[in-house]
Write an enzyme that holds these catalytic residues in place. Sequence first.
Site, PDB file in Angstrom:
ATOM      1  N   ILE B  69       0.848  -1.193   0.000  1.00 55.54           N
ATOM      2  CA  ILE B  69       0.000   0.000   0.000  1.00 55.54           C
ATOM      3  C   ILE B  69       0.883   1.242   0.000  1.00 55.54           C
ATOM      4  O   ILE B  69       0.611   2.205  -0.704  1.00 55.54           O
ATOM      5  CB  ILE B  69      -0.931   0.031   1.238  1.00 55.54           C
ATOM      6  CG1 ILE B  69      -1.695  -1.299   1.414  1.00 55.54           C
ATOM      7  CG2 ILE B  69      -1.889   1.220   1.169  1.00 55.54           C
ATOM      8  CD1 ILE B  69      -2.637  -1.658   0.312  1.00 55.54           C
ATOM      9  N   LEU B  71       1.722   3.158   2.746  1.00 56.92           N
ATOM     10  CA  LEU B  71       1.300   4.180   3.712  1.00 56.92           C
ATOM     11  C   LEU B  71       0.441   5.276   3.103  1.00 56.92           C
ATOM     12  O   LEU B  71       0.623   6.452   3.410  1.00 56.92           O
ATOM     13  CB  LEU B  71       2.519   4.820   4.404  1.00 56.92           C
ATOM     14  CG  LEU B  71       3.157   4.050   5.551  1.00 56.92           C
ATOM     15  CD1 LEU B  71       4.216   4.923   6.222  1.00 56.92           C
ATOM     16  CD2 LEU B  71       2.128   3.615   6.590  1.00 56.92           C
ATOM     17  N   CYS B 127       7.494  -0.341   8.692  1.00 60.43           N
ATOM     18  CA  CYS B 127       6.748  -0.510   7.449  1.00 60.43           C
ATOM     19  C   CYS B 127       7.679  -0.911   6.320  1.00 60.43           C
ATOM     20  O   CYS B 127       8.628  -0.202   6.001  1.00 60.43           O
ATOM     21  CB  CYS B 127       6.010   0.760   7.049  1.00 60.43           C
ATOM     22  SG  CYS B 127       5.001   0.472   5.588  1.00 60.43           S
ATOM     23  N   GLY B 214      -1.552 -12.280   7.428  1.00 56.49           N
ATOM     24  CA  GLY B 214      -2.603 -13.292   7.369  1.00 56.49           C
ATOM     25  C   GLY B 214      -2.200 -14.604   8.024  1.00 56.49           C
ATOM     26  O   GLY B 214      -1.086 -14.743   8.548  1.00 56.49           O
ATOM     27  N   GLY B 240      -0.538 -11.147  14.187  1.00 54.19           N
ATOM     28  CA  GLY B 240       0.030 -11.851  13.042  1.00 54.19           C
ATOM     29  C   GLY B 240      -0.845 -13.047  12.718  1.00 54.19           C
ATOM     30  O   GLY B 240      -0.735 -14.101  13.324  1.00 54.19           O
ATOM     31  N   GLY B 262      -5.760  -8.134  12.107  1.00 58.03           N
ATOM     32  CA  GLY B 262      -5.538  -7.354  10.895  1.00 58.03           C
ATOM     33  C   GLY B 262      -6.267  -7.924   9.693  1.00 58.03           C
ATOM     34  O   GLY B 262      -7.472  -7.733   9.511  1.00 58.03           O
TER      35      GLY B 262
HETATM   36  C1  LIG Z   1      -3.435  -3.832   3.725  1.00 60.17           C
HETATM   37  C2  LIG Z   1      -2.569  -3.676   4.937  1.00 60.17           C
HETATM   38  C3  LIG Z   1      -2.139  -2.395   5.338  1.00 60.17           C
HETATM   39  C4  LIG Z   1      -1.358  -2.228   6.463  1.00 60.17           C
HETATM   40  N1  LIG Z   1      -0.965  -0.976   6.844  1.00 60.17           N
HETATM   41  C5  LIG Z   1      -0.245  -0.794   7.993  1.00 60.17           C
HETATM   42  C6  LIG Z   1       0.101   0.512   8.459  1.00 60.17           C
HETATM   43  O1  LIG Z   1      -0.243   1.522   7.842  1.00 60.17           O
HETATM   44  N2  LIG Z   1       0.819   0.619   9.612  1.00 60.17           N
HETATM   45  C7  LIG Z   1       1.206  -0.487  10.337  1.00 60.17           C
HETATM   46  O2  LIG Z   1       1.836  -0.357  11.380  1.00 60.17           O
HETATM   47  N3  LIG Z   1       0.870  -1.735   9.921  1.00 60.17           N
HETATM   48  C8  LIG Z   1       0.170  -1.914   8.762  1.00 60.17           C
HETATM   49  N4  LIG Z   1      -0.173  -3.188   8.364  1.00 60.17           N
HETATM   50  C9  LIG Z   1       0.285  -4.338   9.160  1.00 60.17           C
HETATM   51  C10 LIG Z   1      -0.797  -4.854  10.083  1.00 60.17           C
HETATM   52  O3  LIG Z   1      -1.185  -3.877  11.027  1.00 60.17           O
HETATM   53  C11 LIG Z   1      -0.316  -6.105  10.821  1.00 60.17           C
HETATM   54  O4  LIG Z   1       0.834  -5.780  11.584  1.00 60.17           O
HETATM   55  C12 LIG Z   1       0.067  -7.249   9.893  1.00 60.17           C
HETATM   56  O5  LIG Z   1      -0.815  -7.309   8.795  1.00 60.17           O
HETATM   57  C13 LIG Z   1       0.063  -8.606  10.604  1.00 60.17           C
HETATM   58  O6  LIG Z   1      -1.189  -8.901  11.174  1.00 60.17           O
HETATM   59  P1  LIG Z   1      -2.345  -9.759  10.438  1.00 60.17           P
HETATM   60  O7  LIG Z   1      -1.722 -11.010   9.931  1.00 60.17           O
HETATM   61  O8  LIG Z   1      -3.394  -9.971  11.463  1.00 60.17           O
HETATM   62  O9  LIG Z   1      -2.814  -8.914   9.307  1.00 60.17           O
HETATM   63  C14 LIG Z   1      -0.965  -3.370   7.221  1.00 60.17           C
HETATM   64  C15 LIG Z   1      -1.395  -4.638   6.827  1.00 60.17           C
HETATM   65  C16 LIG Z   1      -2.197  -4.805   5.711  1.00 60.17           C
HETATM   66  C17 LIG Z   1      -2.646  -6.185   5.326  1.00 60.17           C
END
Ligand SMILES: Cc1cc2nc3c(=O)[nH]c(=O)nc-3n(C[C@H](O)[C@H](O)[C@H](O)COP(=O)(O)O)c2cc1C
Lengths: 245, 300
Positions: B69, B71, B127, B214, B240, B262
């Site tokens: 993405i 940011l 990031c 994911g 995570g 997330g």
């Molecule tokens: C589409 C997308 C955008 C994300 N944007 C950010 C962000 O702007 N800042 C951040 O700290 N983490 C961001 N993340 C990371 C998530 O907050 C999280 O740390 C990561 O996806 C792992 O968790 P999950 O497996 O539950 O998604 C983003 C993740 C995804 C999938």
Amino acid sequence: MPAKHCESAVVIENQPVADGIFRMVAWWPYPVQAGQFFMVRGWDRFPLLSRPISVHDADGERVVFLYEVRGEGTRLLSEKKPGETVLLSGPAGNGFPTGQIRGKVAVVSGGIGIAPLLLTVKALSGCAVTLCCGFRDKSYGLDAFRPYVQEIRVATDSGKEGHKGFVTDLLDPADFDAVITCGPEVMMEKLARDCIAKQVVCYVSMERHMACGVGACLGCTHHTAHGAKCVCKDGPVFRGEELYA
Amino acid sequence: MLETVFNGIAMKNPVVAASGTFGFGREYDEFFDISRLGGICSKGLTMEERFGNEGERVYETPSGLINSIGLQNPGVDAFLREDLPFLRSKDTAVIANLGGSTIESYLEGVEKLNETDVDLIELNISCPNVKHGGMALGIKCDIAYEAVRQVRQICKKPLMVKLSPNAENIVEMALRCEEAGADSLSLVNTFQAMAIDVDKRRPVFDNLFAGLSGPAILPIALRMVYQVCGAVTIPVMGLGGIASWRDAAAFLMAGATAVQVGTANFIKPDICLDIIDGLEQFLRSQGCRSVSEIIGAARQ
Ligand SMILES: Cc1cc2nc3c(=O)[nH]c(=O)nc-3n(C[C@H](O)[C@H](O)[C@H](O)COP(=O)(O)O)c2cc1C
Ligand SMILES: Cc1cc2nc3c(=O)[nH]c(=O)nc-3n(C[C@H](O)[C@H](O)[C@H](O)COP(=O)(O)OP(=O)(O)OC[C@H]3O[C@@H](n4cnc5c(N)ncnc54)[C@H](O)[C@@H]3O)c2cc1C
Ligand code: FES
């Protein structure tokens, strides 16, 4: 009551209507507008993401999807039997502003892009609608459109049915007050640019790979004349000038 | 039963929506009342508005999602003006996630957030999708230490540092951030990954590498959370791949005080509610009176 719902919907019907094309009917008791879509899920863990599928038709009790089997997700959907459920989140996005459209309207589709257009032509009840649709070899699903349109023009890539060539060969936007289109991006861009040149209002339904389908992940962002927009939330329908001016 | 106190902030439950996957809450509030959540992390904010990356931004893998993405966000000022009042109108903890590429930009962002009523600042030093900076901060302990130390000196809010799983040594990184003054840690951010479109013979993402999230990352994220919780004394939010109450319980049992959800929000918009309700039922069935009874339960 929340504006959107995420619920298990019971499948009423799920039948092939052509080679690789299925029509699914499911119970959905909430309002839906032409050009909106649902994030659809007919499985538990795999594939990870739900799939965006447009509303083909809806009547406040039922929603109908017309979809092409492309990969694993749509294949799993095609295996759903009546009585089984699919998880639907939505309705998502802004549809066609059918209430603002008057006069002679060309509705132009390429391939499965015809899916969102049935509810659209139904909503254009005060308009004179010409449906121009392109397919690879053979048309499908057109009978449902007949009561709502004045004329249907068909083009196929192979020439097996109708005009052999592009669907855009079938119309001159200058003959219409408005043009609505859904299909491959190259086709829509060509048509929209033609509309812009001829000062005909044009609405384009965009497709993008989507993760959330609600405007949260920013995975489907698209440059427009009005800045960065989410195709899923601000679209999928845009004015031609927003995209191609 | 699920009430949780994290860095002095009283939360209804330990389930928090993760940054970048929940927008600023509005989209999901159309599906359910987001006041039911323990907290919400904002999309990663930068001082200036950012459009984000060109080209493909999301790519699905078996059980995972790779995102690039970059940011995209409206900038801190627009967040404070347009989104914070909405989030504050909800009865949930508001966590401002601050991204950046230089220490100076973090400091500027923190100064702005100091003057607001956000509950907690989550400093994203990890990031993977921003060129220059970002990533190096999250990988090298010394750079992270310096950034956190400087931010801590001016930060008037509780400061949670979000760690990257791409860090050279996750335990070392956690310890250095604690030493630099972090009040808490969240981990993990996404794993650096890539995809190649074999039909086009090209990488999928313009930036080449992007971040994997994911269910695919859960076991590795869980291992890291377990290790970090064993090393630091400050509270940890674990995340995570969490997609069910069982996944959430595993992170709590590994020692996390709270969890973030997330990518799973994309599977089902109200999945956090399933997780909250599931945790509550589980605790009842175990005869627990408080969620604190299972925190660290799997540690030896
Ligand atoms: C589409 C997308 C955008 C994300 N944007 C950010 C962000 O702007 N800042 C951040 O700290 N983490 C961001 N993340 C990371 C998530 O907050 C999280 O740390 C990561 O996806 C792992 O968790 P999950 O497996 O539950 O998604 C983003 C993740 C995804 C999938
Ligand atoms: C707003 C919107 C509405 C849609 N409405 C319909 C509809 O009414 N009927 C219909 O048949 N299809 C529709 N689609 C396309 C449909 O979402 C994809 O065909 C579907 O996601 C493919 O999933 P799969 O698991 O079967 O295939 P996958 O294995 O995921 O993909 C197979 C092929 O489809 C492509 N693809 C996957 N997802 C998308 C996507 N979101 N957009 C474009 N290409 C994609 C892949 O790149 C690949 O080439 C719509 C897409 C969008 C964005
Ligand atoms: S698909 Fe997530 S913002 Fe459009």
